[in-house]
Design a protein around this motif. Structure first.
Motif, PDB file in Angstrom:
ATOM      1  N   THR A  40      -7.297  -6.202   4.752  1.00  0.00           N
ATOM      2  CA  THR A  40      -6.849  -5.236   5.768  1.00  0.00           C
ATOM      3  C   THR A  40      -7.234  -3.804   5.398  1.00  0.00           C
ATOM      4  OG1 THR A  40      -4.630  -4.978   4.810  1.00  0.00           O
ATOM      5  CG2 THR A  40      -4.910  -6.690   6.483  1.00  0.00           C
ATOM      6  N   TYR A  44      -8.801  -0.384   7.768  1.00  0.00           N
ATOM      7  CA  TYR A  44      -8.473   1.055   7.755  1.00  0.00           C
ATOM      8  C   TYR A  44      -9.709   1.875   7.374  1.00  0.00           C
ATOM      9  CZ  TYR A  44      -3.665  -0.260   8.509  1.00  0.00           C
ATOM     10  OH  TYR A  44      -2.531  -0.771   9.080  1.00  0.00           O
ATOM     11  N   ARG A  45     -10.508   1.316   6.494  1.00  0.00           N
ATOM     12  CA  ARG A  45     -11.740   2.005   6.104  1.00  0.00           C
ATOM     13  C   ARG A  45     -12.724   2.057   7.277  1.00  0.00           C
ATOM     14  NH1 ARG A  45     -12.762   2.620   0.610  1.00  0.00           N
ATOM     15  NH2 ARG A  45     -11.018   1.957  -0.683  1.00  0.00           N
ATOM     16  N   ARG A 101     -17.183   1.645   1.709  1.00  0.00           N
ATOM     17  CA  ARG A 101     -16.661   1.791   0.343  1.00  0.00           C
ATOM     18  C   ARG A 101     -17.161   3.067  -0.341  1.00  0.00           C
ATOM     19  NH1 ARG A 101     -13.364  -2.741   0.522  1.00  0.00           N
ATOM     20  NH2 ARG A 101     -14.413  -4.260   1.807  1.00  0.00           N
ATOM     21  N   VAL A 109      -9.339   7.849   3.833  1.00  0.00           N
ATOM     22  CA  VAL A 109      -8.676   6.666   4.393  1.00  0.00           C
ATOM     23  C   VAL A 109      -7.145   6.740   4.293  1.00  0.00           C
ATOM     24  CG1 VAL A 109      -9.016   5.238   2.306  1.00  0.00           C
ATOM     25  CG2 VAL A 109      -8.762   4.131   4.509  1.00  0.00           C
ATOM     26  N   SER A 110      -6.609   7.393   3.280  1.00  0.00           N
ATOM     27  CA  SER A 110      -5.144   7.486   3.190  1.00  0.00           C
ATOM     28  C   SER A 110      -4.602   8.264   4.385  1.00  0.00           C
ATOM     29  CB  SER A 110      -4.691   8.221   1.935  1.00  0.00           C
ATOM     30  OG  SER A 110      -5.201   7.610   0.820  1.00  0.00           O
ATOM     31  N   ARG A 119      -2.032   2.455  12.772  1.00  0.00           N
ATOM     32  CA  ARG A 119      -1.321   1.313  12.184  1.00  0.00           C
ATOM     33  C   ARG A 119      -0.912   0.312  13.272  1.00  0.00           C
ATOM     34  NH1 ARG A 119      -1.009   2.181   6.968  1.00  0.00           N
ATOM     35  NH2 ARG A 119      -0.295   0.049   6.771  1.00  0.00           N
ATOM     36  N   ILE A 142       1.761  -6.115   4.268  1.00  0.00           N
ATOM     37  CA  ILE A 142       1.610  -7.442   4.895  1.00  0.00           C
ATOM     38  C   ILE A 142       2.935  -8.206   4.859  1.00  0.00           C
ATOM     39  CG2 ILE A 142       0.223  -9.569   5.000  1.00  0.00           C
ATOM     40  CD1 ILE A 142      -1.345  -6.873   5.403  1.00  0.00           C
ATOM     41  N   ARG A 190      -2.651   7.995  -6.132  1.00  0.00           N
ATOM     42  CA  ARG A 190      -2.676   7.072  -4.993  1.00  0.00           C
ATOM     43  C   ARG A 190      -1.433   6.191  -4.951  1.00  0.00           C
ATOM     44  NH1 ARG A 190      -7.644   3.770  -3.955  1.00  0.00           N
ATOM     45  NH2 ARG A 190      -7.983   3.820  -6.188  1.00  0.00           N
ATOM     46  N   ASP A 194       0.706   6.179  -1.593  1.00  0.00           N
ATOM     47  CA  ASP A 194       0.932   4.907  -0.888  1.00  0.00           C
ATOM     48  C   ASP A 194       2.430   4.607  -0.786  1.00  0.00           C
ATOM     49  OD1 ASP A 194      -1.731   4.329  -0.477  1.00  0.00           O
ATOM     50  OD2 ASP A 194      -1.874   2.796  -2.042  1.00  0.00           O
ATOM     51  N   ARG A 197       4.518   7.607   1.657  1.00  0.00           N
ATOM     52  CA  ARG A 197       4.203   8.027   3.027  1.00  0.00           C
ATOM     53  C   ARG A 197       5.302   7.552   3.981  1.00  0.00           C
ATOM     54  NH1 ARG A 197      -0.624   3.890   3.565  1.00  0.00           N
ATOM     55  NH2 ARG A 197       0.599   2.055   4.064  1.00  0.00           N
TER      56      ARG A 197
HETATM   57  O1   DC Z   1      -7.179  -1.801  -0.216  1.00  0.00           O
HETATM   58  P1   DC Z   1      -8.023  -0.544  -0.017  1.00  0.00           P
HETATM   59  O2   DC Z   1      -7.990   0.401  -1.191  1.00  0.00           O
HETATM   60  O3   DC Z   1      -9.414  -0.847   0.447  1.00  0.00           O
HETATM   61  O4   DC Z   1      -7.293   0.213   1.178  1.00  0.00           O
HETATM   62  C1   DC Z   1      -7.810   1.395   1.716  1.00  0.00           C
HETATM   63  C2   DC Z   1      -6.697   2.285   2.201  1.00  0.00           C
HETATM   64  O5   DC Z   1      -6.022   1.725   3.324  1.00  0.00           O
HETATM   65  C3   DC Z   1      -5.621   2.618   1.170  1.00  0.00           C
HETATM   66  O6   DC Z   1      -5.525   4.035   1.094  1.00  0.00           O
HETATM   67  C4   DC Z   1      -4.331   2.093   1.716  1.00  0.00           C
HETATM   68  C5   DC Z   1      -4.617   1.790   3.158  1.00  0.00           C
HETATM   69  N1   DC Z   1      -4.059   0.506   3.585  1.00  0.00           N
HETATM   70  C6   DC Z   1      -2.882   0.521   4.273  1.00  0.00           C
HETATM   71  O7   DC Z   1      -2.317   1.583   4.499  1.00  0.00           O
HETATM   72  N2   DC Z   1      -2.356  -0.644   4.723  1.00  0.00           N
HETATM   73  C7   DC Z   1      -2.969  -1.813   4.484  1.00  0.00           C
HETATM   74  N3   DC Z   1      -2.426  -2.950   4.948  1.00  0.00           N
HETATM   75  C8   DC Z   1      -4.171  -1.844   3.745  1.00  0.00           C
HETATM   76  C9   DC Z   1      -4.693  -0.662   3.288  1.00  0.00           C
END
Ligand code: DC
Length: 235
Positions: A40, A44-45, A101, A109-110, A119, A142, A190, A194, A197
């Motif tokens: 997932t 977001y990316r 990536r 991405v955050s 979302r 998740i 990070r 994470d 937020r």
């Molecule tokens: O898993 P990753 O590092 O590729 O995720 C990229 C960004 O997406 C990370 O900053 C957190 C966000 N993300 C999120 O908010 N919710 C998710 N289910 C997956 C990733």
């Protein structure tokens, strides 16, 4: 274990801190069980990349309203790539797996994943993809938001200095000139972003099992997983 593929399929939710090997683990589980693996974070990316390519993010500044306006035109799909043993991600039919990536995307991405409308759209897509079960999904929310009813929830973590070391080795192997201190600072920042937020922060679901893989190989993690998985299948 030989009849795994005949047993009723479940949802496996894998959440946890960044850089602790969630995707590697989830991919291995999916291959072992014949399930679909959904990364997932890649979704977001992909939205972040599209926003950058369509003027909603300029010089790292995110125009949230512009990102929201773009959402309706973004169609995300996955297609299995046998060479990688995982699905590649496409946006409006374009393969973007390699482009999501980069450091430019990672830096924004955050911010994009904290926008509530983003979302809502991605969570709805993820729920649709897992509607028939048989998925291993990795992310941050998740087990708490996307599939609070997942039959198996795993919360992955590892010591920040171990995670920084792994990320450092990975980047150095690619030829990036980075310092271990800088990476460790970024890993800790990070974690904080994470977890703090406002929308869907990273937190462990009450019924999740914790996997701290600081000192475990991937094979040991798989053995740990199969033990839990068979308990669920036999209960
Ligand atoms: O898993 P990753 O590092 O590729 O995720 C990229 C960004 O997406 C990370 O900053 C957190 C966000 N993300 C999120 O908010 N919710 C998710 N289910 C997956 C990733």
């Amino acid at each position: 274990m030989s009849d795994i593929k005949q047993q009723p399929k479940i949802v496996i939710a894998i959440d946890g801190h960044s850089s602790c090997g969630k995707s590697t683990f989830a991919k291995r589980i999916a291959a072992r069980l014949g399930y679909i693996f959904i990364d997932t974070g890649a979704m977001y990316r992909a939205v972040t990349l599209y926003a950058q390519e369509h003027g909603a993010i300029r010089s790292g500044m995110i125009d949230e309203e512009a990102v929201v306006r773009l959402l309706d035109e973004i169609v995300i799909t996955f297609r299995f790539n046998p060479e990688r043993g995982a699905s590649d991600i496409y946006v409006n039919g374009d393969l973007v797996e390699g482009k999501i990536r980069t450091i430019e995307v990672s830096n924004c991405v955050s911010g994009v994943s904290a926008i509530p409308a983003v979302r809502r759209k991605l969570v709805a897509m993820q729920q649709e993809m897992g509607r028939q079960r048989g998925v291993v999904m990795d992310g941050r929310d998740i087990g708490t938001v996307v599939f609070p009813d997942a039959e198996l929830k795993i919360f992955m973590t590892a010591d920040p200095s171990v995670r920084a070391r792994r990320r450092y080795d990975e980047l150095r192997a690619k030829g990036d000139e980075v310092s271990l201190e800088e990476i460790e600072r970024n890993v800790r920042e990070r974690d904080k972003a994470d977890s703090s937020r406002a929308v869907s922060p990273l937190r462990q679901a009450e019924d999740a099992v914790v996997l701290d893989n600081s000192h475990m190989t991937v094979d040991e993690q798989m053995a740990w997983f199969m033990e839990r998985f068979s308990k669920i299948q036999n209960s």
